[in-house]
Design a protein around this motif. Structure first.
Motif, PDB file in Angstrom:
ATOM      1  N   MET A  15      18.891   5.816 100.788  1.00  0.00           N
ATOM      2  CA  MET A  15      19.356   6.501  99.606  1.00  0.00           C
ATOM      3  C   MET A  15      18.871   5.724  98.400  1.00  0.00           C
ATOM      4  O   MET A  15      19.050   4.518  98.321  1.00  0.00           O
ATOM      5  N   LYS A  16      18.248   6.388  97.460  1.00  0.00           N
ATOM      6  CA  LYS A  16      17.762   5.636  96.316  1.00  0.00           C
ATOM      7  C   LYS A  16      18.893   5.300  95.370  1.00  0.00           C
ATOM      8  O   LYS A  16      19.907   5.969  95.316  1.00  0.00           O
ATOM      9  N   GLU A  17      18.705   4.227  94.618  1.00  0.00           N
ATOM     10  CA  GLU A  17      19.702   3.736  93.686  1.00  0.00           C
ATOM     11  C   GLU A  17      19.857   4.707  92.528  1.00  0.00           C
ATOM     12  O   GLU A  17      18.895   5.237  92.011  1.00  0.00           O
ATOM     13  N   ARG A  18      21.087   4.942  92.123  1.00  0.00           N
ATOM     14  CA  ARG A  18      21.367   5.839  91.005  1.00  0.00           C
ATOM     15  C   ARG A  18      21.706   5.037  89.766  1.00  0.00           C
ATOM     16  O   ARG A  18      22.271   3.959  89.857  1.00  0.00           O
ATOM     17  N   ALA A  19      21.386   5.590  88.631  1.00  0.00           N
ATOM     18  CA  ALA A  19      21.702   4.925  87.364  1.00  0.00           C
ATOM     19  C   ALA A  19      23.212   4.756  87.262  1.00  0.00           C
ATOM     20  O   ALA A  19      23.972   5.635  87.629  1.00  0.00           O
ATOM     21  N   SER A  20      23.649   3.621  86.732  1.00  0.00           N
ATOM     22  CA  SER A  20      25.078   3.354  86.665  1.00  0.00           C
ATOM     23  C   SER A  20      25.706   3.857  85.372  1.00  0.00           C
ATOM     24  O   SER A  20      26.914   3.892  85.247  1.00  0.00           O
ATOM     25  N   THR A  21      24.910   4.247  84.393  1.00  0.00           N
ATOM     26  CA  THR A  21      25.473   4.772  83.163  1.00  0.00           C
ATOM     27  C   THR A  21      25.468   6.288  83.197  1.00  0.00           C
ATOM     28  O   THR A  21      24.552   6.913  83.719  1.00  0.00           O
ATOM     29  N   ARG A  22      26.495   6.870  82.636  1.00  0.00           N
ATOM     30  CA  ARG A  22      26.582   8.331  82.596  1.00  0.00           C
ATOM     31  C   ARG A  22      25.636   8.860  81.535  1.00  0.00           C
ATOM     32  O   ARG A  22      25.553   8.329  80.451  1.00  0.00           O
ATOM     33  N   GLN A  23      24.969   9.933  81.890  1.00  0.00           N
ATOM     34  CA  GLN A  23      24.074  10.579  80.950  1.00  0.00           C
ATOM     35  C   GLN A  23      24.666  11.923  80.582  1.00  0.00           C
ATOM     36  O   GLN A  23      25.400  12.522  81.352  1.00  0.00           O
ATOM     37  N   ALA A  24      24.318  12.410  79.407  1.00  0.00           N
ATOM     38  CA  ALA A  24      24.791  13.731  78.988  1.00  0.00           C
ATOM     39  C   ALA A  24      24.227  14.780  79.940  1.00  0.00           C
ATOM     40  O   ALA A  24      23.050  14.747  80.285  1.00  0.00           O
ATOM     41  N   VAL A  25      25.077  15.667  80.378  1.00  0.00           N
ATOM     42  CA  VAL A  25      24.659  16.733  81.270  1.00  0.00           C
ATOM     43  C   VAL A  25      24.095  17.862  80.413  1.00  0.00           C
ATOM     44  O   VAL A  25      24.718  18.280  79.451  1.00  0.00           O
ATOM     45  N   PRO A  26      22.902  18.353  80.745  1.00  0.00           N
ATOM     46  CA  PRO A  26      22.336  19.430  79.948  1.00  0.00           C
ATOM     47  C   PRO A  26      23.220  20.671  79.987  1.00  0.00           C
ATOM     48  O   PRO A  26      23.987  20.871  80.914  1.00  0.00           O
ATOM     49  N   SER A  27      23.101  21.499  78.971  1.00  0.00           N
ATOM     50  CA  SER A  27      23.944  22.686  78.892  1.00  0.00           C
ATOM     51  C   SER A  27      23.392  23.848  79.722  1.00  0.00           C
ATOM     52  O   SER A  27      23.950  24.924  79.689  1.00  0.00           O
ATOM     53  N   VAL A  28      22.321  23.641  80.468  1.00  0.00           N
ATOM     54  CA  VAL A  28      21.784  24.705  81.307  1.00  0.00           C
ATOM     55  C   VAL A  28      22.709  24.933  82.498  1.00  0.00           C
ATOM     56  O   VAL A  28      23.455  24.053  82.910  1.00  0.00           O
ATOM     57  N   GLU A  29      22.644  26.125  83.042  1.00  0.00           N
ATOM     58  CA  GLU A  29      23.488  26.519  84.164  1.00  0.00           C
ATOM     59  C   GLU A  29      23.088  25.777  85.442  1.00  0.00           C
ATOM     60  O   GLU A  29      21.910  25.632  85.743  1.00  0.00           O
ATOM     61  N   PHE A  30      24.067  25.313  86.213  1.00  0.00           N
ATOM     62  CA  PHE A  30      23.842  24.635  87.489  1.00  0.00           C
ATOM     63  C   PHE A  30      23.265  25.654  88.467  1.00  0.00           C
ATOM     64  O   PHE A  30      23.911  26.645  88.786  1.00  0.00           O
ATOM     65  N   ASP A  31      22.065  25.421  88.944  1.00  0.00           N
ATOM     66  CA  ASP A  31      21.451  26.269  89.965  1.00  0.00           C
ATOM     67  C   ASP A  31      22.008  25.823  91.308  1.00  0.00           C
ATOM     68  O   ASP A  31      21.659  24.757  91.808  1.00  0.00           O
ATOM     69  N   LEU A  32      22.886  26.633  91.900  1.00  0.00           N
ATOM     70  CA  LEU A  32      23.549  26.273  93.148  1.00  0.00           C
ATOM     71  C   LEU A  32      22.674  26.465  94.379  1.00  0.00           C
ATOM     72  O   LEU A  32      23.052  26.051  95.464  1.00  0.00           O
ATOM     73  N   GLN A  33      21.510  27.105  94.231  1.00  0.00           N
ATOM     74  CA  GLN A  33      20.645  27.336  95.390  1.00  0.00           C
ATOM     75  C   GLN A  33      19.170  27.127  95.064  1.00  0.00           C
ATOM     76  O   GLN A  33      18.344  28.010  95.291  1.00  0.00           O
ATOM     77  N   PRO A  34      18.812  25.935  94.620  1.00  0.00           N
ATOM     78  CA  PRO A  34      17.384  25.678  94.435  1.00  0.00           C
ATOM     79  C   PRO A  34      16.737  25.417  95.799  1.00  0.00           C
ATOM     80  O   PRO A  34      17.436  25.284  96.804  1.00  0.00           O
ATOM     81  N   THR A  35      15.453  25.332  95.835  1.00  0.00           N
ATOM     82  CA  THR A  35      14.774  24.843  97.030  1.00  0.00           C
ATOM     83  C   THR A  35      14.535  23.357  96.807  1.00  0.00           C
ATOM     84  O   THR A  35      13.967  22.962  95.782  1.00  0.00           O
ATOM     85  N   LEU A  36      15.016  22.539  97.735  1.00  0.00           N
ATOM     86  CA  LEU A  36      14.925  21.081  97.639  1.00  0.00           C
ATOM     87  C   LEU A  36      14.053  20.595  98.788  1.00  0.00           C
ATOM     88  O   LEU A  36      14.348  20.871  99.946  1.00  0.00           O
ATOM     89  N   THR A  37      12.995  19.859  98.462  1.00  0.00           N
ATOM     90  CA  THR A  37      12.040  19.452  99.485  1.00  0.00           C
ATOM     91  C   THR A  37      11.940  17.938  99.566  1.00  0.00           C
ATOM     92  O   THR A  37      11.723  17.262  98.561  1.00  0.00           O
ATOM     93  N   GLY A  38      12.102  17.424 100.780  1.00  0.00           N
ATOM     94  CA  GLY A  38      11.952  16.005 101.050  1.00  0.00           C
ATOM     95  C   GLY A  38      10.822  15.787 102.039  1.00  0.00           C
ATOM     96  O   GLY A  38      10.045  16.700 102.325  1.00  0.00           O
ATOM     97  N   LYS A  39      10.751  14.581 102.591  1.00  0.00           N
ATOM     98  CA  LYS A  39       9.709  14.265 103.577  1.00  0.00           C
ATOM     99  C   LYS A  39       9.981  14.917 104.924  1.00  0.00           C
ATOM    100  O   LYS A  39       9.072  15.418 105.571  1.00  0.00           O
ATOM    101  N   LEU A  40      11.248  14.897 105.363  1.00  0.00           N
ATOM    102  CA  LEU A  40      11.617  15.426 106.674  1.00  0.00           C
ATOM    103  C   LEU A  40      12.079  16.871 106.638  1.00  0.00           C
ATOM    104  O   LEU A  40      11.818  17.625 107.568  1.00  0.00           O
ATOM    105  N   ILE A  41      12.804  17.216 105.590  1.00  0.00           N
ATOM    106  CA  ILE A  41      13.464  18.524 105.552  1.00  0.00           C
ATOM    107  C   ILE A  41      13.202  19.261 104.252  1.00  0.00           C
ATOM    108  O   ILE A  41      12.809  18.670 103.247  1.00  0.00           O
ATOM    109  N   GLU A  42      13.494  20.545 104.314  1.00  0.00           N
ATOM    110  CA  GLU A  42      13.569  21.383 103.118  1.00  0.00           C
ATOM    111  C   GLU A  42      14.908  22.098 103.183  1.00  0.00           C
ATOM    112  O   GLU A  42      15.301  22.580 104.254  1.00  0.00           O
ATOM    113  N   ALA A  43      15.600  22.148 102.067  1.00  0.00           N
ATOM    114  CA  ALA A  43      16.827  22.928 101.952  1.00  0.00           C
ATOM    115  C   ALA A  43      16.499  24.091 101.028  1.00  0.00           C
ATOM    116  O   ALA A  43      16.121  23.889  99.886  1.00  0.00           O
TER     117      ALA A  43
END
Length: 184
Positions: free
Chosen positions: A1-29
């Motif tokens: 698991m890659k390291e995540r930034a420890s400071t909170r960033q402003a969340v953009p006002s765009v709508e959360f896409d609940l079903q994007p296509t997410l592609t990794g080395k082993l899998i695709e969701a």
């Protein structure tokens, strides 16, 4: 698991896409579709996948149909695909988006037993967390109190125990669950 930034960033006002296509080395969701039922049921039909789950009979077609229908209705569910073969090996979903609290749940996850042991789940959760943290400040996971396998998997990806809660079972009774959380 890659390291995540420890400071909170402003969340953009765009709508959360609940079903994007997410592609990794082993899998695709990718977004789960009604025509995925047979392939996903094949992946889910092993009773050992569900033995610690609050609904241990989900490997049966009728019970799995309810799970699948609710996944489609959620508009946040994924088919998890093994990239080498193009075969569906499991599912997960974003659930219970709370815009005001800037929180979303990742849950309803299962993978074929051949994919247990870390790499596939770690990559799936990493892809989903990276996407979610573009929109929220906290991701939660709700796990059955007796589902030790899932609890250990969450600890492996850095989730911390947050609290106990109760959730309704299929028969309407309340069942104890544990809530884990990850923040960037």
């Amino acid at each position: 698991m890659k390291e995540r930034a420890s400071t909170r960033q402003a969340v953009p006002s765009v709508e959360f896409d609940l079903q994007p296509t997410l592609t990794g080395k082993l899998i695709e969701a990718r977004p789960l579709k009604p025509e995925d039922f047979d392939a996903l049921f094949k992946a889910a039909s092993d009773p050992l996948i569900w033995e610690q789950h609050p609904e241990p009979d989900r490997y049966q077609r009728e019970n799995f149909q309810r799970y699948f229908d609710s996944a489609i209705e959620s508009k946040g569910a994924f088919a998890v695909i093994y990239r080498k073969s193009g075969r569906i090996i499991g599912s997960s979903r974003y659930h219970d988006l709370k815009r005001v609290e800037r929180e979303v749940e990742i849950g309803f996850t299962f993978l074929e037993r051949a994919c247990w042991g870390g790499s596939y789940n770690r990559e799936l959760k990493s892809l989903m967390l990276d996407h979610a943290f573009r929109f929220v400040d906290r991701v939660v996971f709700v796990v059955g109190e007796n589902n030790l396998r899932s609890q250990k998997a969450l600890e492996k990806i850095g989730a911390k125990f947050l609290r106990k809660t109760q959730r309704p079972a299929r028969d309407g009774t309340m069942r104890p669950n544990l809530v884990f959380a990850i923040e960037p």
